[in-house]
Design a protein around this motif. Structure first.
Motif, mmCIF file in Angstrom:
data_model
loop_
_atom_site.group_PDB
_atom_site.id
_atom_site.type_symbol
_atom_site.label_atom_id
_atom_site.label_comp_id
_atom_site.label_asym_id
_atom_site.label_seq_id
_atom_site.Cartn_x
_atom_site.Cartn_y
_atom_site.Cartn_z
ATOM 1 N N VAL A 121 7.682 -7.453 -8.038
ATOM 2 C CA VAL A 121 7.253 -6.516 -6.997
ATOM 3 C C VAL A 121 6.834 -7.237 -5.707
ATOM 4 O O VAL A 121 7.084 -6.744 -4.602
ATOM 5 N N GLY A 125 8.449 -6.470 -2.105
ATOM 6 C CA GLY A 125 7.666 -6.059 -0.925
ATOM 7 C C GLY A 125 7.915 -6.978 0.260
ATOM 8 O O GLY A 125 8.097 -6.524 1.396
ATOM 9 N N SER A 128 11.600 -6.570 1.434
ATOM 10 C CA SER A 128 11.779 -5.266 2.081
ATOM 11 C C SER A 128 11.235 -5.282 3.508
ATOM 12 O O SER A 128 11.862 -4.744 4.433
ATOM 13 N N CYS A 129 10.084 -5.933 3.689
ATOM 14 C CA CYS A 129 9.518 -6.018 5.046
ATOM 15 C C CYS A 129 10.444 -6.804 5.966
ATOM 16 O O CYS A 129 10.605 -6.465 7.136
ATOM 17 N N ASP A 156 -0.961 1.609 6.765
ATOM 18 C CA ASP A 156 0.356 1.375 6.158
ATOM 19 C C ASP A 156 0.143 1.268 4.656
ATOM 20 O O ASP A 156 -0.403 0.284 4.167
ATOM 21 N N CYS A 159 2.175 -1.824 2.071
ATOM 22 C CA CYS A 159 2.545 -2.573 3.290
ATOM 23 C C CYS A 159 3.341 -3.841 3.008
ATOM 24 O O CYS A 159 3.722 -4.533 3.955
ATOM 25 N N TYR A 164 5.200 -5.149 9.100
ATOM 26 C CA TYR A 164 5.176 -3.941 9.937
ATOM 27 C C TYR A 164 3.982 -4.009 10.885
ATOM 28 O O TYR A 164 4.106 -3.869 12.086
ATOM 29 N N GLU A 181 -1.783 -2.552 -0.358
ATOM 30 C CA GLU A 181 -0.648 -3.040 -1.148
ATOM 31 C C GLU A 181 -1.130 -3.398 -2.557
ATOM 32 O O GLU A 181 -2.072 -4.163 -2.718
ATOM 33 N N VAL A 210 -1.819 3.245 -3.638
ATOM 34 C CA VAL A 210 -2.138 4.328 -2.686
ATOM 35 C C VAL A 210 -3.217 5.247 -3.247
ATOM 36 O O VAL A 210 -4.114 5.684 -2.531
HETATM 37 C C1 LIG Z 1 10.321 -1.397 -1.031
HETATM 38 S S1 LIG Z 1 8.735 -2.083 -0.728
HETATM 39 C C2 LIG Z 1 8.372 -1.437 0.879
HETATM 40 C C3 LIG Z 1 7.538 -2.374 1.742
HETATM 41 C C4 LIG Z 1 7.301 -1.906 3.190
HETATM 42 N N1 LIG Z 1 6.541 -0.677 3.203
HETATM 43 C C5 LIG Z 1 8.587 -1.725 3.962
HETATM 44 O O1 LIG Z 1 8.770 -0.671 4.565
HETATM 45 O O2 LIG Z 1 9.426 -2.620 3.993
HETATM 46 C C6 LIG Z 1 7.776 -1.074 -1.763
HETATM 47 C C7 LIG Z 1 6.331 -1.490 -1.801
HETATM 48 O O3 LIG Z 1 5.591 -0.461 -2.427
HETATM 49 C C8 LIG Z 1 4.561 -1.047 -3.184
HETATM 50 N N2 LIG Z 1 4.105 -0.036 -4.151
HETATM 51 C C9 LIG Z 1 4.613 0.276 -5.348
HETATM 52 N N3 LIG Z 1 3.879 1.256 -5.930
HETATM 53 C C10 LIG Z 1 2.896 1.566 -5.068
HETATM 54 C C11 LIG Z 1 1.794 2.465 -5.097
HETATM 55 N N4 LIG Z 1 1.583 3.290 -6.113
HETATM 56 N N5 LIG Z 1 0.951 2.470 -4.036
HETATM 57 C C12 LIG Z 1 1.184 1.656 -2.971
HETATM 58 N N6 LIG Z 1 2.202 0.800 -2.895
HETATM 59 C C13 LIG Z 1 3.044 0.755 -3.931
HETATM 60 C C14 LIG Z 1 5.225 -2.269 -3.765
HETATM 61 O O4 LIG Z 1 4.279 -3.232 -4.174
HETATM 62 C C15 LIG Z 1 6.067 -2.762 -2.589
HETATM 63 O O5 LIG Z 1 5.373 -3.654 -1.756
#
Ligand SMILES: C[S@@+](CC[C@H](N)C(=O)[O-])C[C@H]1O[C@@H](n2cnc3c(N)ncnc32)[C@H](O)[C@@H]1O
Length: 339
Positions: A121, A125, A128-129, A156, A159, A164, A181, A210
């Motif tokens: 994960v 993350g 993805s950023c 965010d 994050c 971002y 995060e 979240v």
């Molecule tokens: C695909 S990445 C997106 C990262 C960034 N927001 C972007 O736009 O590139 C998904 C992120 O969601 C986080 N994530 C997964 N489950 C989550 C939850 N329940 N609450 C908050 N973040 C979560 C993961 O750890 C990961 O960093």
């Protein structure tokens, strides 16, 4: 029949699999960054990165045969091809670093029985950023420019490594931000990027999911909440009613907040869309991953219906710049409470 010709075609995916994984090692080991700084001998790379010389030479030989490094005057250098690939390193971080273990587990997980494939994960993350730097961040900026008042506080959720927030704070001097995060690795990376940019007094990082964050933290009402590829995570973890409940809780807590949601339209069954070269190169593996990990992608119309049910109004909708991604599969929504 020429067996050898057919064989080369048939096993080309094996070459590409090896190349993808070794290219990611090239980045993760620090070798790419070292050679990007200056040409180096085997001994210099081996000593400075603490790598075993014979194995290092094995990897460098492989990379040379794939035209990623070359040797001149006893030193290794990056090829033009390596520099091009290096520009798009984030795709390797996410899809190879984050999801190789997922691809390996596809066979086992086909049986279902409640078993989900794992992923890294933190790397997902962070990667993805890095991808968002090209697509979702400019898209978010365009949606932000449609807000009545420029945002001065931003939250965010999910994050990643906070890229971002760093990018926004660098271009918007009035902005203060909080990133949340759940991955400790991504949080550590976020903290070090924020410190390196000298933004500790404007960006705070919280290591929570979240839900935990919404239930516990006492943050002054932010103007803007960014959810970049997060609702798909909440949907996988908590189902449709969980996402609605989450969005309703956000609105109850921050009634005047503006939301920017970035999601990927699920068009995997649309053969016309899936003929697109970027759809084949990126979205096809991306869709596959989501079937096997605890995340769920839905269609644009599905999300619009869900937003309405959660009491949100879509103020604007947009896609990444078509020079980066012309599939229109990534969608950004600018939302506010309907009442
Ligand atoms: C695909 S990445 C997106 C990262 C960034 N927001 C972007 O736009 O590139 C998904 C992120 O969601 C986080 N994530 C997964 N489950 C989550 C939850 N329940 N609450 C908050 N973040 C979560 C993961 O750890 C990961 O960093």
């Amino acid at each position: 029949m020429n067996v050898e010709q057919d064989l080369v075609v048939a096993i080309e995916p094996i070459r590409q699999m090896t190349l993808a994984i070794c290219t990611n090692h090239f980045f993760e080991s620090g070798i790419y960054a070292k050679l990007d700084g200056a040409p180096c001998s085997l001994t210099e790379i081996s000593q400075q990165l603490s790598l075993e010389p014979n194995r290092l030479e094995g990897l460098l030989n492989y990379l040379r045969n794939e035209n990623l490094v070359f040797q001149q005057d006893g030193k290794y250098e990056l090829t033009e091809r390596a520099r091009l690939v290096g520009k798009y390193k984030a795709w390797y971080t996410m899809l190879v670093g984050g999801y190789t273990e997922t691809f390996v587990q596809v066979g086992e997980c086909l049986k279902g029985q409640g078993r989900w494939a794992t992923r890294d994960v933190g790397k997902v993350g962070i990667g993805s950023c890095g991808i968002s730097h090209y697509d979702a961040i400019p898209l978010t900026q365009r949606l932000m420019s449609k807000m009545e008042q420029p945002a001065s506080t931003m939250l965010d959720l999910g994050c990643g490594n906070a890229m971002y927030l760093v990018e926004f704070c660098k271009t918007m001097p009035q902005l203060r931000a909080c990133g949340v995060e759940p991955s400790k690795a991504a949080c550590d990376s976020a903290q070090s990027i924020v410190s390196k940019e000298g933004l500790e007094n404007r960006i705070s990082i919280v290591n929570k999911s979240v839900r935990e964050f919404l239930q516990s933290e006492d943050v002054d009402e932010p103007d803007l909440l960014v959810l970049g590829f997060i609702l798909q995570e909440v949907l996988g973890q908590e189902g449709r009613s969980g996402v609605i409940d989450f969005l309703v809780s956000v609105l109850r807590r921050y009634p005047k907040i503006t939301l920017i949601v970035i999601e990927v339209d699920n068009q995997v069954s649309n053969p016309t869309v899936m003929e697109h070269r970027l759809a084949k190169a990126y979205y096809n593996p991306y869709y596959l991953i989501h079937e096997f990990t605890e995340q769920q992608l839905m269609t644009d119309s599905w999300w619009e219906e869900l937003f309405a049910e959660a009491g949100l109004q879509v103020l604007a909708k947009d896609h990444p710049d078509s020079a980066v991604d012309s599939t229109n599969l990534e969608i950004g929504y600018l939302l506010r409470g309907a009442n």
